[in-house]
Design an enzyme around this catalytic site. Structure first.
Site, PDB file in Angstrom:
ATOM      1  N   LYS A 191       0.855  -1.183   0.000  1.00 35.95           N
ATOM      2  CA  LYS A 191       0.000   0.000   0.000  1.00 35.95           C
ATOM      3  C   LYS A 191       0.885   1.225   0.000  1.00 35.95           C
ATOM      4  O   LYS A 191       1.609   1.484   0.961  1.00 35.95           O
ATOM      5  CB  LYS A 191      -0.906  -0.016   1.222  1.00 35.95           C
ATOM      6  CG  LYS A 191      -1.817   1.190   1.317  1.00 35.95           C
ATOM      7  CD  LYS A 191      -2.805   1.055   2.458  1.00 35.95           C
ATOM      8  CE  LYS A 191      -3.695   2.269   2.534  1.00 35.95           C
ATOM      9  NZ  LYS A 191      -4.673   2.149   3.627  1.00 35.95           N
ATOM     10  N   LYS A 244      -2.036  -1.536  -3.996  1.00 36.19           N
ATOM     11  CA  LYS A 244      -2.926  -0.379  -3.935  1.00 36.19           C
ATOM     12  C   LYS A 244      -2.119   0.892  -4.005  1.00 36.19           C
ATOM     13  O   LYS A 244      -1.147   1.013  -3.260  1.00 36.19           O
ATOM     14  CB  LYS A 244      -3.701  -0.460  -2.620  1.00 36.19           C
ATOM     15  CG  LYS A 244      -4.585   0.690  -2.299  1.00 36.19           C
ATOM     16  CD  LYS A 244      -5.320   0.435  -1.015  1.00 36.19           C
ATOM     17  CE  LYS A 244      -6.146   1.644  -0.727  1.00 36.19           C
ATOM     18  NZ  LYS A 244      -6.136   2.023   0.642  1.00 36.19           N
TER      19      LYS A 244
HETATM   20  C1  PBG Z   1      -7.748   2.951   5.506  1.00 32.90           C
HETATM   21  C2  PBG Z   1      -7.944   2.807   4.038  1.00 32.90           C
HETATM   22  C3  PBG Z   1      -7.731   3.774   3.037  1.00 32.90           C
HETATM   23  C4  PBG Z   1      -8.134   3.189   1.853  1.00 32.90           C
HETATM   24  C5  PBG Z   1      -8.561   1.894   2.150  1.00 32.90           C
HETATM   25  N1  PBG Z   1      -8.416   1.688   3.496  1.00 32.90           N
HETATM   26  C6  PBG Z   1      -7.285   5.184   3.101  1.00 32.90           C
HETATM   27  C7  PBG Z   1      -5.948   5.552   3.565  1.00 32.90           C
HETATM   28  O1  PBG Z   1      -5.058   4.729   3.767  1.00 32.90           O
HETATM   29  O2  PBG Z   1      -5.788   6.773   3.765  1.00 32.90           O
HETATM   30  C8  PBG Z   1      -8.129   3.853   0.499  1.00 32.90           C
HETATM   31  C9  PBG Z   1      -9.225   3.418  -0.413  1.00 32.90           C
HETATM   32  C10 PBG Z   1      -9.485   4.294  -1.573  1.00 32.90           C
HETATM   33  O3  PBG Z   1      -8.853   5.355  -1.789  1.00 32.90           O
HETATM   34  O4  PBG Z   1     -10.373   3.940  -2.338  1.00 32.90           O
HETATM   35  N2  PBG Z   1      -6.420   2.842   5.911  1.00 32.90           N
HETATM   36 ZN    ZN Z   2      -6.027   3.592   7.968  1.00 28.46          ZN
END
Ligand code: PBG
Ligand code: ZN
Length: 325
Positions: A191, A244
């Protein structure tokens, strides 16, 4: 030498030799659940996506299942936030209550839950604070408790998105110790700290109140690190690994698909969705064709599964076989 146009001559032949297909079985729709009754709140930067109270969410899921939807990823917005994110692992938390209702009404619907504290902390970070630092090891037991509470409510798969080190091991151990051996873990293994999450943070009300997430989410310049992260998550007990965002990271998806032997999931995130929607609203692009092209590219690069906000809308296009071009 070959004449390649022979296999492009008409729709039937193109369909016959097509290497990659987007199929409804491979898609996951995210849902946002809020407290209350009869509530449906629009998210300005994500046209077509809403936050629903549980009663209305059940109706949405019923519609989605009718269209051929099989799986959902659930996010919750709690009524109160605090420094320990108590609502994240409370038995009466919004997500826990929603899971029970969803599973009661749709026992065969595959329910995946996001495991992270950022929507539940009063500072919006994904972990517990020690001053201005995010304390990795203090966060682990809370994540494990959160995952366990989801499993207890009936979640099929828990998906930790916090990016703390060793959280998969902590969650796996908690599940094992409490007889949830059948609960799967889908880690957000790779991520990246990305500007593509902007619209989501509006949707989930999870914008950090100070700083950014770069001390725990990955630097988008790195790919070797992606492989290390994903390998370690598999070692810790993750059943599937996620990359992601998706579109700007197809090289990473491809790398993991070649190097690992677990399902690879691509998250087509909120900012990617918002950009397509905005251009489509201006009629600058053909939305249907762009979405199918984007999702097909994710699959072609190696994604086995895609999480996308477009899912509910494209299911009818897929069954009409419009993706055979
Ligand atoms: C929570 C989370 C996030 C997303 C999924 N779970 C946001 C972040 O890390 O700030 C992003 C999902 C999206 O942008 O569609 N940690
Ligand atoms: Zn988070």
């Amino acid at each position: 030498m070959s004449r390649y146009r022979t296999l492009r001559k008409n729709k039937a032949i193109r369909s016959l030799v097509r290497e990659t297909r987007v199929h409804s079985d491979d898609l996951i729709q995210p849902f946002f659940v809020i407290e209350g009754r009869n509530k449906r709140e629009a998210i300005a930067s994500m046209p077509g996506i809403y936050r629903f109270s549980t009663d209305l969410l059940l109706k949405e899921i019923a519609k989605y299942i009718k269209l051929g939807g099989r799986a959902g990823l659930l996010f919750g917005l709690p009524k109160v936030k605090d420094s320990l994110a108590r609502q994240a692992y409370s038995e009466s938390g919004i997500v826990q209550k929603a899971i029970v209702q969803i599973k009661k009404n749709f026992p065969n619907f595959l329910l995946i839950t996001d495991v992270c504290l950022c929507a539940y902390t009063n500072h919006g970070h994904c972990g517990i604070l020690d001053g201005d630092r995010i304390d990795n090891d203090k966060t682990l037991p809370l994540l494990a408790q959160m995952a366990l509470s989801h499993a207890h409510a009936g979640a099929d798969i828990v998906a930790p998105s916090d990016m703390m080190d060793f959280r998969v091991a902590a969650i796996r151990e908690a599940l094992e110790d409490n007889h949830f051996q059948e609960t799967a873990i889908l880690s957000y293994a790779v991520k990246y700290a990305s500007a593509y999450y902007g619209p989501f943070r509006e949707a989930a009300d999870s914008m950090p109140s100070f700083g950014d997430r770069k001390s725990y989410q990955m630097d988008y310049a790195n790919s070797r690190e992606a492989l290390k992260e994903a390998r370690q998550d598999v070692c810790e007990g993750s059943d599937m690994v996620m990359v992601k965002p998706a579109l700007a990271y197809l090289d990473i998806i491809s790398l993991l698909r070649r190097k690992l032997d677990v399902p690879v999931v691509a998250y087509n995130v909120s900012g990617e969705y918002a950009m397509v929607k905005a251009a489509a609203q201006k009629k600058w692009i053909n939305e249907q064709e762009i979405v199918l092209e984007n999702l097909t590219a994710m699959k072609r690069s190696g994604a086995d599964i895609i999480i996308s906000y477009h899912t509910q809308e494209i299911l009818p296009w897929l069954t009409k076989s419009k993706n055979v071009r």
